[in-house]
Design a protein around this motif. Sequence first.
Motif, PDB file in Angstrom:
ATOM      1  N   MET A   1      25.378  12.260  21.483  1.00 55.06           N
ATOM      2  CA  MET A   1      23.777  12.004  22.155  1.00 55.06           C
ATOM      3  C   MET A   1      24.782  10.801  20.573  1.00 55.06           C
ATOM      4  SD  MET A   1      21.160  13.826  21.690  1.00 55.06           S
ATOM      5  CE  MET A   1      19.763  13.919  20.919  1.00 55.06           C
ATOM      6  N   SER A   2      23.163   9.770  21.307  1.00 53.39           N
ATOM      7  CA  SER A   2      23.579   8.574  20.717  1.00 53.39           C
ATOM      8  C   SER A   2      22.515   8.311  20.229  1.00 53.39           C
ATOM      9  CB  SER A   2      23.952   7.427  22.039  1.00 53.39           C
ATOM     10  OG  SER A   2      22.933   7.751  22.289  1.00 53.39           O
ATOM     11  N   HIS A   3      22.416   7.467  19.284  1.00 60.46           N
ATOM     12  CA  HIS A   3      21.201   7.102  18.018  1.00 60.46           C
ATOM     13  C   HIS A   3      20.845   5.607  19.076  1.00 60.46           C
ATOM     14  CE1 HIS A   3      23.774   6.785  15.280  1.00 60.46           C
ATOM     15  NE2 HIS A   3      21.904   5.944  14.403  1.00 60.46           N
ATOM     16  N   ARG A   4      19.910   5.087  17.819  1.00 59.84           N
ATOM     17  CA  ARG A   4      20.127   3.281  17.647  1.00 59.84           C
ATOM     18  C   ARG A   4      18.953   3.300  16.594  1.00 59.84           C
ATOM     19  NH1 ARG A   4      17.852   4.649  23.376  1.00 59.84           N
ATOM     20  NH2 ARG A   4      19.062   3.498  24.994  1.00 59.84           N
ATOM     21  N   SER A   5      19.624   1.623  16.178  1.00 60.53           N
ATOM     22  CA  SER A   5      19.012   1.971  14.536  1.00 60.53           C
ATOM     23  C   SER A   5      18.780   0.295  15.104  1.00 60.53           C
ATOM     24  CB  SER A   5      19.678   2.342  13.625  1.00 60.53           C
ATOM     25  OG  SER A   5      20.906   1.147  13.836  1.00 60.53           O
ATOM     26  N   ARG A   6      17.894  -0.802  13.963  1.00 62.36           N
ATOM     27  CA  ARG A   6      17.844  -2.349  14.069  1.00 62.36           C
ATOM     28  C   ARG A   6      17.277  -2.290  12.750  1.00 62.36           C
ATOM     29  NH1 ARG A   6      12.929  -3.903  18.364  1.00 62.36           N
ATOM     30  NH2 ARG A   6      11.102  -2.926  17.299  1.00 62.36           N
ATOM     31  N   ILE A   7      17.138  -3.886  12.854  1.00 67.20           N
ATOM     32  CA  ILE A   7      16.194  -3.897  10.812  1.00 67.20           C
ATOM     33  C   ILE A   7      14.954  -4.093  11.405  1.00 67.20           C
ATOM     34  CG2 ILE A   7      16.081  -5.914   9.250  1.00 67.20           C
ATOM     35  CD1 ILE A   7      19.160  -6.642   9.398  1.00 67.20           C
ATOM     36  N   GLY A   8      13.890  -3.268  10.920  1.00 67.76           N
ATOM     37  CA  GLY A   8      12.572  -3.260  11.535  1.00 67.76           C
ATOM     38  C   GLY A   8      11.926  -4.116  10.248  1.00 67.76           C
ATOM     39  N   CYS A   9      11.969  -3.836   9.785  1.00 68.09           N
ATOM     40  CA  CYS A   9      11.225  -4.496   8.239  1.00 68.09           C
ATOM     41  C   CYS A   9      12.061  -5.215   6.207  1.00 68.09           C
ATOM     42  CB  CYS A   9      10.307  -3.575   7.653  1.00 68.09           C
ATOM     43  SG  CYS A   9       8.215  -4.395   6.498  1.00 68.09           S
ATOM     44  N   ILE A  10      11.904  -6.559   6.270  1.00 71.23           N
ATOM     45  CA  ILE A  10      12.458  -6.437   5.069  1.00 71.23           C
ATOM     46  C   ILE A  10      11.272  -7.048   4.039  1.00 71.23           C
ATOM     47  CG2 ILE A  10      13.150  -9.220   3.949  1.00 71.23           C
ATOM     48  CD1 ILE A  10      13.682 -10.043   6.600  1.00 71.23           C
ATOM     49  N   VAL A  11      11.577  -6.098   3.728  1.00 68.22           N
ATOM     50  CA  VAL A  11      10.545  -5.184   2.006  1.00 68.22           C
ATOM     51  C   VAL A  11      10.750  -6.099   0.754  1.00 68.22           C
ATOM     52  CG1 VAL A  11       9.269  -3.453   0.956  1.00 68.22           C
ATOM     53  CG2 VAL A  11      10.236  -2.836   2.972  1.00 68.22           C
ATOM     54  N   ILE A  12       9.283  -7.315   0.177  1.00 70.57           N
ATOM     55  CA  ILE A  12       8.980  -7.591  -0.958  1.00 70.57           C
ATOM     56  C   ILE A  12       9.014  -6.173  -1.777  1.00 70.57           C
ATOM     57  CG2 ILE A  12       8.016  -9.392  -1.884  1.00 70.57           C
ATOM     58  CD1 ILE A  12       8.550 -11.040   0.743  1.00 70.57           C
ATOM     59  N   ASP A  13       9.297  -6.243  -3.375  1.00 74.82           N
ATOM     60  CA  ASP A  13       8.968  -5.021  -3.641  1.00 74.82           C
ATOM     61  C   ASP A  13       8.048  -6.029  -4.793  1.00 74.82           C
ATOM     62  OD1 ASP A  13       9.818  -2.971  -2.162  1.00 74.82           O
ATOM     63  OD2 ASP A  13      12.046  -3.312  -3.085  1.00 74.82           O
ATOM     64  N   CYS A  14       7.389  -5.567  -4.721  1.00 75.85           N
ATOM     65  CA  CYS A  14       6.305  -6.557  -6.491  1.00 75.85           C
ATOM     66  C   CYS A  14       6.231  -5.265  -7.424  1.00 75.85           C
ATOM     67  CB  CYS A  14       5.295  -6.999  -5.452  1.00 75.85           C
ATOM     68  SG  CYS A  14       5.639  -8.427  -4.047  1.00 75.85           S
ATOM     69  N   GLN A  15       7.070  -5.603  -8.754  1.00 74.06           N
ATOM     70  CA  GLN A  15       6.319  -4.711  -9.884  1.00 74.06           C
ATOM     71  C   GLN A  15       4.663  -4.857 -10.081  1.00 74.06           C
ATOM     72  OE1 GLN A  15       9.119  -5.276 -12.813  1.00 74.06           O
ATOM     73  NE2 GLN A  15       9.257  -3.653 -13.716  1.00 74.06           N
ATOM     74  N   THR A  16       4.081  -4.474  -9.167  1.00 70.71           N
ATOM     75  CA  THR A  16       2.664  -4.623  -9.410  1.00 70.71           C
ATOM     76  C   THR A  16       1.871  -3.009  -9.306  1.00 70.71           C
ATOM     77  OG1 THR A  16       0.558  -5.468  -9.767  1.00 70.71           O
ATOM     78  CG2 THR A  16       2.203  -5.776  -7.575  1.00 70.71           C
ATOM     79  N   ASP A  17       0.745  -2.979  -9.726  1.00 69.24           N
ATOM     80  CA  ASP A  17      -0.817  -2.619  -9.478  1.00 69.24           C
ATOM     81  C   ASP A  17      -1.127  -2.787  -8.482  1.00 69.24           C
ATOM     82  OD1 ASP A  17       0.711   0.253 -10.460  1.00 69.24           O
ATOM     83  OD2 ASP A  17      -0.205  -0.654 -12.178  1.00 69.24           O
ATOM     84  N   ASP A  18      -1.271  -3.921  -8.707  1.00 71.03           N
ATOM     85  CA  ASP A  18      -2.333  -4.203  -7.552  1.00 71.03           C
ATOM     86  C   ASP A  18      -1.164  -6.175  -7.067  1.00 71.03           C
ATOM     87  OD1 ASP A  18      -4.698  -6.760  -6.540  1.00 71.03           O
ATOM     88  OD2 ASP A  18      -5.535  -6.981  -8.585  1.00 71.03           O
TER      89      ASP A  18
END
Length: 124
Positions: A1-18
């Motif tokens: 059984m095979s599966h697939r994957s790719r980079i879907g998103c670059i996430v910029i984590d911002c330390q904030t509530d706003d």
Amino acid sequence: MSHRSRIGCIVIDCQTDDLSAACAFWSAALGKEAKVDPDGKYAQFDGHAGYPKILLQAVDHAPRVHLDIETDDRQAEADRLEALGATREGDVKNWTVMQAPTGHRFCLVRPQGEDFPGAAAEWT
């Protein structure tokens, strides 16, 4: 059984509530308008074509950038990456947090793109 994957998103984590200030900066820097979702935790950029996408995320931890890897089988992808030396840090909602042997964190997520699998790699 095979599966697939790719980079879907670059996430910029911002330390904030706003995310307002982060949206203003990154919108100007990238030339795309960022729109915050209704719960205020994420912002996506309008007019971005193709993959990976770019996402702003409000977080409690120190600011950083991480990758989201889209996959049609999170368990198989986590197992594959663990065999390469990654560690599974835990599951949060519907994604799996992993850590590469280099210390970098990344997430395994369900397919986010309407064109998935697109150019995703196929693993057996």
